[in-house]
Design an enzyme around this catalytic site. Sequence first.
Site, PDB file in Angstrom:
ATOM      1  N   VAL A 260       0.760  -1.162  -0.066  1.00 47.92           N
ATOM      2  CA  VAL A 260      -0.063  -0.033  -0.054  1.00 47.92           C
ATOM      3  C   VAL A 260       0.991   1.119   0.133  1.00 47.92           C
ATOM      4  O   VAL A 260       0.894   2.020   1.157  1.00 47.92           O
ATOM      5  CB  VAL A 260      -1.016  -0.244   1.288  1.00 47.92           C
ATOM      6  N   HIS A 261       1.379   1.414  -1.076  1.00 49.90           N
ATOM      7  CA  HIS A 261       2.868   2.425  -1.136  1.00 49.90           C
ATOM      8  C   HIS A 261       2.667   3.756  -0.651  1.00 49.90           C
ATOM      9  O   HIS A 261       3.372   4.231   0.304  1.00 49.90           O
ATOM     10  CB  HIS A 261       3.212   2.593  -2.716  1.00 49.90           C
TER      11      HIS A 261
END
Length: 332
Positions: A260-261
């Site tokens: 979930v950069h």
Amino acid sequence: MLKPLLQGIAFMATATTLQAAPIDLIIDTDPGADDVVALFLAMASPEDLNIRAITTVAGNVRLDKTSRNARLAREWAGREDIPYAGAGRPLVRAPIYAAEVHGEEGLTGVQVHEPKAPLAQGNAVQYLVDTLGTAKPHSITLAMLGPQTNLALALIQRPDIVKGIKQVVVMGGAHFNGGNITPAAEFNLYADPHAAEVVLASGVPLTYLPLDVTHKLLTSDARLKQLAAVNNQASKRVVDILNAYITHDMDLYGMPGGPVHDASVIAYLLKPELFSGRRIHVSIDSREGPTFGQTIADWYGVLKQPANVLWVEQGDAQGLFDLLSARLARLE
Ligand code: RIB
Ligand code: CA
């Protein structure tokens, strides 16, 4: 009896004085599935983050869609932070998008609609120039969740806006991990390496959260269940978005979960103690060719050049999901 009470007050006073002032924050973003999760986390944290504006840029999808998606995130989070639309294309290279990852509408797993509230009047680049140019010295933090085009254009127009910037925290780059859009390059850097070079050359205090760390902070069935257990609309949306978003990277890399950069950038601002890294020298390759958009991270100081970036390489995955769950619980 008085003593414990006094101790209590002393502790409270200490705790109160320790409560830092909220971070004055501008979020520049290309929503984007993980961008929306990052925006939820940020908008659920008003005591920590004073969001001055959300500026949008073309990246995962075209600017009209990233701007609509930022407005959607604002509407879903019930916050009045008004997005400004910015640059519709990179500085030099031809635009590229990532609809294969984020869907044609730039948002996986959920239905999109035209939000009621419009974009703010004016352009994001001019907003950055005006706001950073008149801000108290080194007072404003920028979270860069997409290509760095808007900030680069503002710096080109008014180089002295650096004086208003406290720090720039970038989701981007890759070294130990390798790239995700080419073997050498991460998407945000590949989408506009010339802009990233302008930001790097400006001398602003820079922190990068590259794939080296975001690929260690992965979803899992248990973490998705943890998010679902928050049991409100916001958490349901996040779980629906992530369930659709993570399949691409899990299939591509054979990972047990998906990154979930962009949420990692906001988590870093909220709880930096969850992360660790090293100040190193970084350069960016903007030459056409197989290493276009590569971040050359001199982790071992081989080149003996002065460090210009805090390169975050480790993070506490469970700590990230605990924080995200707790803050999502504050939303509707
Ligand atoms: O490489 C990941 C980055 O590119 C994330 O910011 C994602 O939203 C895309 O913009
Ligand atoms: Ca992004």
